[in-house]
Design an enzyme around this catalytic site. Sequence first.
Site, PDB file in Angstrom:
ATOM      1  N   ASP A  11     -10.145  -0.896   3.323  1.00  0.00           N
ATOM      2  CA  ASP A  11      -8.929  -1.387   3.979  1.00  0.00           C
ATOM      3  C   ASP A  11      -9.272  -1.796   5.416  1.00  0.00           C
ATOM      4  O   ASP A  11     -10.193  -1.234   6.010  1.00  0.00           O
ATOM      5  CB  ASP A  11      -7.917  -0.217   4.001  1.00  0.00           C
ATOM      6  CG  ASP A  11      -6.475  -0.634   4.244  1.00  0.00           C
ATOM      7  OD1 ASP A  11      -6.248  -1.677   4.870  1.00  0.00           O
ATOM      8  OD2 ASP A  11      -5.579   0.124   3.820  1.00  0.00           O
ATOM      9  N   HIS A  22      -7.047  -1.235   7.612  1.00  0.00           N
ATOM     10  CA  HIS A  22      -6.223  -0.261   8.344  1.00  0.00           C
ATOM     11  C   HIS A  22      -6.376   1.139   7.736  1.00  0.00           C
ATOM     12  O   HIS A  22      -6.511   1.256   6.529  1.00  0.00           O
ATOM     13  CB  HIS A  22      -4.737  -0.630   8.246  1.00  0.00           C
ATOM     14  CG  HIS A  22      -4.419  -2.068   8.519  1.00  0.00           C
ATOM     15  ND1 HIS A  22      -4.397  -3.020   7.522  1.00  0.00           N
ATOM     16  CD2 HIS A  22      -4.118  -2.712   9.662  1.00  0.00           C
ATOM     17  CE1 HIS A  22      -4.092  -4.200   8.048  1.00  0.00           C
ATOM     18  NE2 HIS A  22      -3.924  -4.056   9.349  1.00  0.00           N
ATOM     19  N   ASP A  72      -6.614  -6.660   2.321  1.00  0.00           N
ATOM     20  CA  ASP A  72      -7.014  -6.998   3.696  1.00  0.00           C
ATOM     21  C   ASP A  72      -8.334  -6.354   4.114  1.00  0.00           C
ATOM     22  O   ASP A  72      -8.827  -6.609   5.217  1.00  0.00           O
ATOM     23  CB  ASP A  72      -5.884  -6.741   4.701  1.00  0.00           C
ATOM     24  CG  ASP A  72      -5.514  -5.276   4.863  1.00  0.00           C
ATOM     25  OD1 ASP A  72      -6.380  -4.416   4.728  1.00  0.00           O
ATOM     26  OD2 ASP A  72      -4.323  -5.017   5.160  1.00  0.00           O
ATOM     27  N   ASP A 120      -7.415  -2.351  -0.689  1.00  0.00           N
ATOM     28  CA  ASP A 120      -6.399  -3.189  -0.042  1.00  0.00           C
ATOM     29  C   ASP A 120      -7.003  -4.577   0.149  1.00  0.00           C
ATOM     30  O   ASP A 120      -8.134  -4.701   0.644  1.00  0.00           O
ATOM     31  CB  ASP A 120      -6.033  -2.538   1.308  1.00  0.00           C
ATOM     32  CG  ASP A 120      -4.895  -3.222   2.031  1.00  0.00           C
ATOM     33  OD1 ASP A 120      -4.826  -4.468   2.017  1.00  0.00           O
ATOM     34  OD2 ASP A 120      -4.067  -2.511   2.642  1.00  0.00           O
ATOM     35  N   ASP A 147      -3.887   3.331   7.691  1.00  0.00           N
ATOM     36  CA  ASP A 147      -2.565   3.716   7.154  1.00  0.00           C
ATOM     37  C   ASP A 147      -2.272   5.191   7.396  1.00  0.00           C
ATOM     38  O   ASP A 147      -1.811   5.916   6.501  1.00  0.00           O
ATOM     39  CB  ASP A 147      -2.452   3.334   5.666  1.00  0.00           C
ATOM     40  CG  ASP A 147      -2.505   1.822   5.463  1.00  0.00           C
ATOM     41  OD1 ASP A 147      -2.333   1.067   6.450  1.00  0.00           O
ATOM     42  OD2 ASP A 147      -2.733   1.380   4.323  1.00  0.00           O
ATOM     43  N   GLU A 195      -1.576  -4.794  -1.993  1.00  0.00           N
ATOM     44  CA  GLU A 195      -1.288  -5.769  -0.934  1.00  0.00           C
ATOM     45  C   GLU A 195      -1.521  -7.214  -1.357  1.00  0.00           C
ATOM     46  O   GLU A 195      -1.450  -8.108  -0.513  1.00  0.00           O
ATOM     47  CB  GLU A 195      -2.063  -5.462   0.363  1.00  0.00           C
ATOM     48  CG  GLU A 195      -1.655  -4.140   1.025  1.00  0.00           C
ATOM     49  CD  GLU A 195      -0.267  -4.169   1.693  1.00  0.00           C
ATOM     50  OE1 GLU A 195       0.229  -5.281   1.997  1.00  0.00           O
ATOM     51  OE2 GLU A 195       0.317  -3.085   1.884  1.00  0.00           O
ATOM     52  N   HIS A 251       0.806  -1.225   0.000  1.00  0.00           N
ATOM     53  CA  HIS A 251       0.000   0.000   0.000  1.00  0.00           C
ATOM     54  C   HIS A 251       0.842   1.280   0.000  1.00  0.00           C
ATOM     55  O   HIS A 251       0.305   2.374  -0.191  1.00  0.00           O
ATOM     56  CB  HIS A 251      -0.987  -0.007   1.179  1.00  0.00           C
ATOM     57  CG  HIS A 251      -2.332   0.563   0.821  1.00  0.00           C
ATOM     58  ND1 HIS A 251      -3.477   0.303   1.543  1.00  0.00           N
ATOM     59  CD2 HIS A 251      -2.716   1.398  -0.190  1.00  0.00           C
ATOM     60  CE1 HIS A 251      -4.499   0.956   0.994  1.00  0.00           C
ATOM     61  NE2 HIS A 251      -4.064   1.624  -0.050  1.00  0.00           N
ATOM     62  N   HIS A 311       4.112   0.772   4.474  1.00  0.00           N
ATOM     63  CA  HIS A 311       2.755   0.683   3.896  1.00  0.00           C
ATOM     64  C   HIS A 311       1.699   1.170   4.891  1.00  0.00           C
ATOM     65  O   HIS A 311       0.535   1.320   4.519  1.00  0.00           O
ATOM     66  CB  HIS A 311       2.424  -0.730   3.395  1.00  0.00           C
ATOM     67  CG  HIS A 311       2.335  -1.788   4.452  1.00  0.00           C
ATOM     68  ND1 HIS A 311       1.862  -3.064   4.179  1.00  0.00           N
ATOM     69  CD2 HIS A 311       2.644  -1.786   5.770  1.00  0.00           C
ATOM     70  CE1 HIS A 311       1.897  -3.793   5.291  1.00  0.00           C
ATOM     71  NE2 HIS A 311       2.364  -3.046   6.258  1.00  0.00           N
TER      72      HIS A 311
HETATM   73  N1  LIG Z   1      -1.346  -1.281   4.156  1.00  0.00           N
HETATM   74  C1  LIG Z   1      -1.326  -2.082   5.181  1.00  0.00           C
HETATM   75  N2  LIG Z   1      -1.558  -3.362   5.067  1.00  0.00           N
HETATM   76  N3  LIG Z   1      -1.063  -1.535   6.350  1.00  0.00           N
HETATM   77  C2  LIG Z   1      -0.960  -2.277   7.557  1.00  0.00           C
HETATM   78  C3  LIG Z   1      -0.376  -1.431   8.637  1.00  0.00           C
HETATM   79  C4  LIG Z   1      -0.455  -2.139   9.940  1.00  0.00           C
HETATM   80  C5  LIG Z   1       0.050  -1.352  11.134  1.00  0.00           C
HETATM   81  N4  LIG Z   1      -0.819  -0.226  11.415  1.00  0.00           N
HETATM   82  C6  LIG Z   1       1.464  -0.860  10.915  1.00  0.00           C
HETATM   83  O1  LIG Z   1       1.696   0.323  10.801  1.00  0.00           O
HETATM   84  O2  LIG Z   1       2.363  -1.663  10.837  1.00  0.00           O
HETATM   85 MN   LIG Z   2      -3.583  -0.591   3.576  1.00  0.00          MN
END
Ligand SMILES: NC(=[NH2+])NCCC[C@H](N)C(=O)O
Ligand SMILES: [Mn+2]
Length: 309
Positions: free
Chosen positions: A126, A128, A231, A229, A130, A274, A99, A143
């Site tokens: 997503d 998250h 996820d 994303d 981010d 992702e 991401h 990411h």
């Molecule tokens: N794009 C993603 N999959 N981001 C996941 C980030 C997960 C977590 N908040 C981190 O900073 O590590």
């Molecule tokens: Mn993400």
Amino acid sequence: MTRHTILLGAPIQTGASQPGCIMGPQSLRTAGLAKIIEDLGWQVSDRGDLTITPQRPTPHPNAAIHHLAETRAWIDTVREAALAAGRDCDLPVFMGGDHSMAAGTLPAMAARAAEAGRPLFVLWLDAHPDLHSLDSTESGNLHGTPMAYALGLPGFGSAYPANAHPLDPANVCMMGIRSVDRAEAKRILETGIEVHDMRAIDETGVIAPLKAFLARVAAANGMLHVSFDVDFLDPSFAPAVGTTVPGGATFREAHLILEMVGDSGLATSLDLVELNPFLDERGRTARVLCDFTASLFGRRVLDRQTRSY
Ligand SMILES: NC(=[NH2+])NCCC[C@H](N)C(=O)O
Ligand SMILES: [Mn+2]
């Protein structure tokens, strides 16, 4: 008039902790992304994959951060190519890559919207948000930073390029959120970003909040970037991602969202990020992503007639 899409690969994996996203664009091609869109009457051009040159490490006071120099190089490379793709077609598809790609595509789409004199809206699908800065990330996985950077939030110093076109947080709608770090929660409250977490989706469904958001985009004559994303999806049917979080969007919830965006005709760009094919099961996640993309490009049930044997 035939509408035109450009596929652009950004095989980035340095923003994630687990390797594998480098294979994302090829996996989407193997799953037949171009043909699926062509079959809907679009003209499709594949511009291949972007590359960066090897980078010398750049230190940062936050020792958790890794691959900062590569991320910065990717941001610059992706931003330039994404802006060109955006100018050259109706709806570019940016195939990640992790991401961190969005730290290039979001500013590029914001620049393109500014050229067109229109506001940019972002639908962020997503698990998250981010919303980390370089100062706040604990994992050091970059990411986790693209949305904070795209909004022009502090904490990046000069390590990422200056962001000339910060997004307006009022134009961002997040859905599927279910894993938020402390610093990110604070930023959600401070910026007032519209977040429909999974709890809210369980209660209200996706239709009402999405309709309201799309109506705002239409009323403002906005451009709409969708950042998808893997996820966001429940890992039970989309396992090919390094940051799985249980309780994600169901197959139908995700389809309905993309079908509604497709019906609206408002989408002007798409990130698919992702996808980690190393973690996939017989290509099923790549196929599912192609199916969702088809919905965004307007596929209806009758466009996909079955054949009996
Ligand atoms: N794009 C993603 N999959 N981001 C996941 C980030 C997960 C977590 N908040 C981190 O900073 O590590
Ligand atoms: Mn993400």
